[in-house]
Design an enzyme around this catalytic site. Structure first.
Site, short mmCIF file in Angstrom:
data_model
loop_
_atom_site.label_atom_id
_atom_site.label_comp_id
_atom_site.label_asym_id
_atom_site.label_seq_id
_atom_site.Cartn_x
_atom_site.Cartn_y
_atom_site.Cartn_z
N GLU A 198 0.82 -1.21 0.00
CA GLU A 198 0.00 0.00 0.00
C GLU A 198 0.86 1.26 0.00
O GLU A 198 0.57 2.23 -0.71
CB GLU A 198 -0.92 0.01 1.23
N SER A 226 20.28 -42.51 -7.31
CA SER A 226 19.08 -41.82 -7.77
C SER A 226 19.37 -40.65 -8.71
O SER A 226 18.44 -39.99 -9.17
CB SER A 226 18.29 -41.30 -6.57
#
Length: 367
Positions: free
Chosen positions: A57, A172
């Protein structure tokens, strides 16, 4: 709250788009945007960039100058009503002579509530609830921390088409492609904490940092290490930004060795079955003002978070390959006696990311 005009919705979408510019930088504050409109034209706009800096704001009022008088402010979160690191936004809006304020979602922070009431008391026309769901989604962790008393926890998993995350020996790298790994980096960047388990650190020695262009903030890198097995030489302790070890061990020698390399070491309650109590961990992370937690760990921690109902979201990158029945699963889960005991999820989205799919799923019944 009543019917909204097409113009109202257009300007609130604009405010939400501005708020999203702070996706990676506002922690622990919410992402907020503001648009000032007068006689149908945008006269000012702003967004909150970082804690301690001007709120959305205030930035919008600064850009509008005197044109803010008599304008409508569209704000993606109820304006704050109390002094924090910066003065309350309600006071700035009132002083600037804004005639109307439209906000999306109510502020869940009890210290900052009453913004709408303060504005109404000053004679400002106030309406709330426009695109509130979009505002809450953008700030899911901020709302979770204040409303549920725990952060929003995302568990990231890279898996094959048959739901395997690594070979039996632990290999992995890499099941998924470069695009999926880059996408995961963006989730890291928006998070307050990147959490892993000691087994992952010992096996893979991950960096757990954000590696995207323009990154200005590193989330807290945290490891759950009940017995303080992780060595001070681990890469996560050698990089820019803060690192933490959460443990159930009171071993002063190992704790001091980790502290010497800059790590925060905190002893938490032990779980009844061993390890660190996960609920205690979440309580501690809230005290550290963590909104969103990104978990990159093995099947044991993933399963424990799911079993404890502390995993709010699974982000699964699924590769078009098969690893076979001996490979490691997505999550360790006790054997089921019947289908009624299964964990039921609901798909939030399924999107291609390079050659892989990104599946976002949440426990069924979760709002």
């Amino acid at each position: 709250m009543g019917a909204w005009s097409e113009e109202d919705e257009q300007h609130m979408h604009h405010a939400l788009g501005l708020a999203a510019l702070g996706l990676h930088t506002t922690e622990p504050n919410p992402r907020v945007g503001c648009v000032l409109v007068r006689a149908g034209s945008v006269v000012g706009e702003g967004w909150h960039e970082r804690a301690g800096g001007p709120h959305a704001e205030v930035r919008a009022l600064q850009s509008a100058g005197v044109a803010a008088r008599g304008a409508t402010a569209y704000v993606s979160l109820e304006p704050c009503a109390a002094q924090g690191l910066t003065p309350p936004c309600t006071a700035a809006l009132i002083a600037a002579g804004v005639a109307r304020v439209v906000y999306a979602a109510e502020d869940p922070n009890p210290k900052m509530r009453a913004g709408a009431a303060q504005l109404r008391a000053a004679g400002v026309d106030v309406a709330g609830g426009l695109l509130a769901g979009e505002s809450r989604a953008l700030n899911v962790g901020f709302f979770s921390r204040h409303e549920r008393g725990r952060p929003w926890v995302r568990v990231k998993l890279g898996a094959s088409l048959d739901g395997r995350t690594a070979l039996a020996g632990g290999e992995s790298r890499w099941i998924t492609g470069a695009e999926a790994r880059a996408d995961a980096q963006r989730y890291r960047a928006r998070s307050s904490v990147i959490l892993t388990g000691s087994g992952t650190v010992l096996a893979d020695d991950p960096s757990l940092n954000v590696r995207i262009d323009g990154a200005t903030r590193q989330p807290l890198r945290a490891v759950l290490d009940s017995q303080l097995r992780v060595p001070p030489t681990a890469r996560m302790f050698q990089l820019e930004g803060a690192a933490a070890v959460f443990t159930a061990s009171g071993d002063a020698t190992r704790s001091e060795a980790l502290r010497r390399v800059g790590a925060r070491v905190e002893q938490l309650a032990a779980a009844p079955g061993g390890g660190v109590d996960l609920a205690a961990l979440m309580t501690r992370l809230v005290a550290l003002e963590a909104n969103e937690v990104w978990v990159e760990a093995g099947p044991r921690l993933a399963g424990a978070l799911l079993a404890a109902q502390l995993a709010d979201e699974l982000v699964i990158y699924m590769a078009p390959c098969l690893l076979g029945p001996d490979a490691r699963p997505l999550a360790q889960w006790p054997p089921l006696r019947n289908l009624d005991e299964r964990l039921v999820l609901r798909f939030v989205s399924v999107d291609p990311v390079g050659a892989d799919l990104r599946i976002i799923a949440r426990p069924a019944g979760q709002d």
